[in-house]
Design a protein around this motif. Structure first.
Motif, mmCIF file in Angstrom:
data_model
loop_
_atom_site.group_PDB
_atom_site.id
_atom_site.type_symbol
_atom_site.label_atom_id
_atom_site.label_comp_id
_atom_site.label_asym_id
_atom_site.label_seq_id
_atom_site.Cartn_x
_atom_site.Cartn_y
_atom_site.Cartn_z
ATOM 1 N N PRO A 174 0.803 -1.239 0.000
ATOM 2 C CA PRO A 174 0.000 0.000 0.000
ATOM 3 C C PRO A 174 0.829 1.278 0.000
ATOM 4 O O PRO A 174 1.986 1.317 0.410
ATOM 5 N N LEU A 175 0.150 2.343 -0.477
ATOM 6 C CA LEU A 175 0.611 3.716 -0.320
ATOM 7 C C LEU A 175 -0.260 4.347 0.758
ATOM 8 O O LEU A 175 -1.492 4.383 0.636
ATOM 9 N N TYR A 176 0.372 4.842 1.828
ATOM 10 C CA TYR A 176 -0.358 5.467 2.927
ATOM 11 C C TYR A 176 -0.308 6.989 2.745
ATOM 12 O O TYR A 176 0.769 7.567 2.566
ATOM 13 N N ILE A 177 -1.480 7.611 2.804
ATOM 14 C CA ILE A 177 -1.587 9.062 2.625
ATOM 15 C C ILE A 177 -2.316 9.648 3.825
ATOM 16 O O ILE A 177 -3.368 9.147 4.236
ATOM 17 N N GLU A 178 -1.752 10.716 4.380
ATOM 18 C CA GLU A 178 -2.404 11.435 5.478
ATOM 19 C C GLU A 178 -2.369 12.926 5.171
ATOM 20 O O GLU A 178 -1.316 13.484 4.857
ATOM 21 N N VAL A 179 -3.545 13.566 5.210
ATOM 22 C CA VAL A 179 -3.671 15.000 4.942
ATOM 23 C C VAL A 179 -4.236 15.667 6.190
ATOM 24 O O VAL A 179 -5.223 15.200 6.757
ATOM 25 N N GLU A 180 -3.622 16.782 6.587
ATOM 26 C CA GLU A 180 -4.080 17.499 7.777
ATOM 27 C C GLU A 180 -4.088 18.996 7.517
ATOM 28 O O GLU A 180 -3.168 19.538 6.889
ATOM 29 N N ILE A 181 -5.150 19.661 8.011
ATOM 30 C CA ILE A 181 -5.214 21.126 8.012
ATOM 31 C C ILE A 181 -5.572 21.563 9.434
ATOM 32 O O ILE A 181 -6.259 20.849 10.163
ATOM 33 N N PRO A 182 -5.102 22.759 9.871
ATOM 34 C CA PRO A 182 -5.295 23.158 11.273
ATOM 35 C C PRO A 182 -6.728 23.509 11.632
ATOM 36 O O PRO A 182 -7.149 23.315 12.766
ATOM 37 N N VAL A 183 -7.478 24.061 10.688
ATOM 38 C CA VAL A 183 -8.896 24.392 10.892
ATOM 39 C C VAL A 183 -9.613 24.146 9.572
ATOM 40 O O VAL A 183 -8.982 23.970 8.523
ATOM 41 N N SER A 184 -10.938 24.190 9.593
ATOM 42 C CA SER A 184 -11.693 23.994 8.353
ATOM 43 C C SER A 184 -12.494 25.229 7.970
ATOM 44 O O SER A 184 -13.382 25.160 7.124
ATOM 45 N N GLY A 185 -12.174 26.387 8.589
ATOM 46 C CA GLY A 185 -12.830 27.641 8.239
ATOM 47 C C GLY A 185 -11.813 28.686 7.829
ATOM 48 O O GLY A 185 -10.821 28.910 8.539
ATOM 49 N N TYR A 186 -12.048 29.359 6.695
ATOM 50 C CA TYR A 186 -11.106 30.344 6.158
ATOM 51 C C TYR A 186 -11.882 31.485 5.516
ATOM 52 O O TYR A 186 -13.093 31.383 5.273
ATOM 53 N N VAL A 187 -11.157 32.576 5.212
ATOM 54 C CA VAL A 187 -11.739 33.712 4.497
ATOM 55 C C VAL A 187 -10.865 33.997 3.281
ATOM 56 O O VAL A 187 -9.687 33.627 3.248
ATOM 57 N N PRO A 188 -11.412 34.647 2.246
ATOM 58 C CA PRO A 188 -10.593 34.997 1.081
ATOM 59 C C PRO A 188 -9.373 35.837 1.473
ATOM 60 O O PRO A 188 -9.460 36.732 2.314
ATOM 61 N N GLY A 189 -8.242 35.521 0.853
ATOM 62 C CA GLY A 189 -6.984 36.159 1.182
ATOM 63 C C GLY A 189 -6.153 35.351 2.152
ATOM 64 O O GLY A 189 -4.943 35.565 2.285
ATOM 65 N N GLN A 190 -6.783 34.407 2.835
ATOM 66 C CA GLN A 190 -6.082 33.559 3.800
ATOM 67 C C GLN A 190 -5.513 32.337 3.093
ATOM 68 O O GLN A 190 -6.034 31.898 2.065
ATOM 69 N N LYS A 191 -4.433 31.796 3.654
ATOM 70 C CA LYS A 191 -3.818 30.600 3.092
ATOM 71 C C LYS A 191 -4.147 29.380 3.944
ATOM 72 O O LYS A 191 -4.097 29.449 5.166
ATOM 73 N N ILE A 192 -4.492 28.285 3.278
ATOM 74 C CA ILE A 192 -4.734 27.021 3.968
ATOM 75 C C ILE A 192 -3.395 26.305 4.128
ATOM 76 O O ILE A 192 -2.774 25.936 3.131
ATOM 77 N N PRO A 193 -2.915 26.100 5.356
ATOM 78 C CA PRO A 193 -1.685 25.330 5.544
ATOM 79 C C PRO A 193 -2.006 23.835 5.462
ATOM 80 O O PRO A 193 -2.793 23.322 6.244
ATOM 81 N N ILE A 194 -1.415 23.164 4.512
ATOM 82 C CA ILE A 194 -1.732 21.759 4.240
ATOM 83 C C ILE A 194 -0.497 20.910 4.516
ATOM 84 O O ILE A 194 0.597 21.219 4.042
ATOM 85 N N THR A 195 -0.670 19.854 5.294
ATOM 86 C CA THR A 195 0.397 18.892 5.537
ATOM 87 C C THR A 195 0.003 17.571 4.893
ATOM 88 O O THR A 195 -1.086 17.047 5.172
ATOM 89 N N VAL A 196 0.858 17.052 4.029
ATOM 90 C CA VAL A 196 0.614 15.782 3.361
ATOM 91 C C VAL A 196 1.761 14.832 3.720
ATOM 92 O O VAL A 196 2.921 15.109 3.396
ATOM 93 N N ALA A 197 1.435 13.749 4.408
ATOM 94 C CA ALA A 197 2.433 12.736 4.771
ATOM 95 C C ALA A 197 2.238 11.516 3.888
ATOM 96 O O ALA A 197 1.119 10.986 3.781
#
Length: 384
Positions: A174-197
């Motif tokens: 298998p290929l194991y994939i894990e995606v995490e973001i710190p929150v699930s609410g944002y506004v335009p102009g903000q950046k979503i910090p994404i962690t992909v393991a």
């Protein structure tokens, strides 16, 4: 002789952006080269949500689905009512208007099969002739304060996926994939910090990771029966090249462009999701993870850091407090400090200028329209 010309302006609000519950005020300027005889000159302020699309049932038959919700209607006379025709003399005439916007109405939106649109229309009713009209659209924003949704959106989201690759008659490791973001609410102009393991125990080559902001619009008909049509669109994306085929953690920052906030009415629903796709070499399908997110108009009092952490780290929070919108025509900010500048109001991403005269053959003024949404400058706040 030049034809009549009409223009609609909004008081102290040239971009025409309002929040529900505020007062819409402005003026109608009518220019006449010669006197004009009219039955009536009135102003109609309206708002409605409409959807429409067609589907082919047979080779010779199509079914058209429609839906409509009236949101706002106000009408006022611009000249005194009379039992006979009224002559408006030549020259420049200015007529003022004012009307409240209901607090509950949804945000303006222009889509592929429908719209939520608010307009001001001046109508010259002429004796024995077609009416002449001038129409201007304005943006209405229904505030969506993420601070009121902290229990559902101010929590980290982590999704995992295990993917195997079929090489008949065998199946790969298998290929194991894990995606995490710190929150699930944002506004335009903000950046979503994404962690992909990634932990790749297969022999398949991993080429890269593409994360994208996807909008899902659901159009809901009422006639001839209730039916839904869903249209998805990619609004922004970021690409990272994978440098190793084995275990590694990657960080991405995906900026939210000028888009309508999450919202709905009876005939139209707007949702958003973060889609992370891992691109594999060869002819294998690319595994993907989808995480629903909320796009608001007022950011959290604490914003997530833009440096994504590793899968075993605590994803941190900055200590910067931020303001709710404080641009003209907005409600008072519930936050005292002013580290974050007021938002700018930018035209919708991928928006095209719309002729809101609705193919009116006797229009006497053209004012193009693209909805505008609040966009925050977080970089400016961090530099203060």
């Amino acid at each position: 002789m030049a034809p009549p010309h009409c223009e609609i302006r909004f008081d102290d609000n040239p971009q025409g952006v309002y929040h529900g519950g505020q007062i819409l005020s402005g003026s109608v300027e009518l220019r006449l080269d010669k006197p004009k005889l009219v039955n009536d000159f009135r102003l109609v302020i309206s708002g409605c949500a409409e959807v429409r699309w067609s589907e082919r049932r047979t080779r010779d038959r199509k079914v058209t689905y429609t839906g409509k919700e009236d949101l706002l209607r106000a009408e006022t006379k611009l000249i005194p009512e009379s039992n006979s025709n009224t002559e408006i003399p030549a020259g420049i005439h200015v007529y003022n208007f004012s009307s409240p916007i209901p607090s509950h109405v949804p945000t303006s939106f222009e889509g592929e099969h429908g719209k939520i649109r608010y307009t001001v229309r001046a109508i010259l009713e002429r004796p024995w002739k077609f009416d002449q009209t001038c129409t201007a659209a304005f943006t209405v924003l229904k505030p969506l304060d993420l601070n009121q949704l902290i229990y559902t959106t101010k929590v980290s989201r982590k999704e995992t996926l295990i993917k195997t690759f079929c090489c008949w008659p065998c199946t790969s490791n298998p290929l194991y994939i894990e995606v995490e973001i710190p929150v699930s609410g944002y506004v335009p102009g903000q950046k979503i910090p994404i962690t992909v393991a990634l932990n790749n125990t297969s022999s398949t080559t991993i080429v890269g990771i593409k994360s994208s902001l996807e909008r899902k619009v659901t159009y809901i008909s009422q006639y001839p029966r209730e039916k839904s049509r869903v249209v998805g669109k990619c609004l922004a994306s970021v690409w990272t090249t994978v440098t190793t085929d084995k275990s590694a953690t990657y960080s991405q920052n995906l900026e939210i462009p000028s888009v309508a906030p999450t919202g709905k009415c009876s005939v139209l629903v707007i949702d958003y999701l973060l889609k992370v796709k891992v691109h594999c070499g060869g002819l294998h399908s690319n595994p993907k993870i989808k995480i629903p997110i909320t796009i608001g108009t007022i950011p959290f009092a604490l914003s997530p850091t833009t440096t994504a952490a590793g899968p075993n780290d605590n994803i941190g929070w900055s200590n910067d407090t931020v303001n709710a919108p404080s641009a003209p025509m907005l409600p008072p900010s519930p936050i005292d400090k002013e580290d974050l500048p007021p938002p700018s109001y930018e035209e919708a991403m991928h928006g095209t200028a719309i002729n809101v005269n609705d193919d009116e053959p006797n229009a006497i003024g053209f004012q193009a329209f693209i909805p505008r949404y609040p966009v925050y400058n977080f970089d400016a706040a961090r530099n203060n």
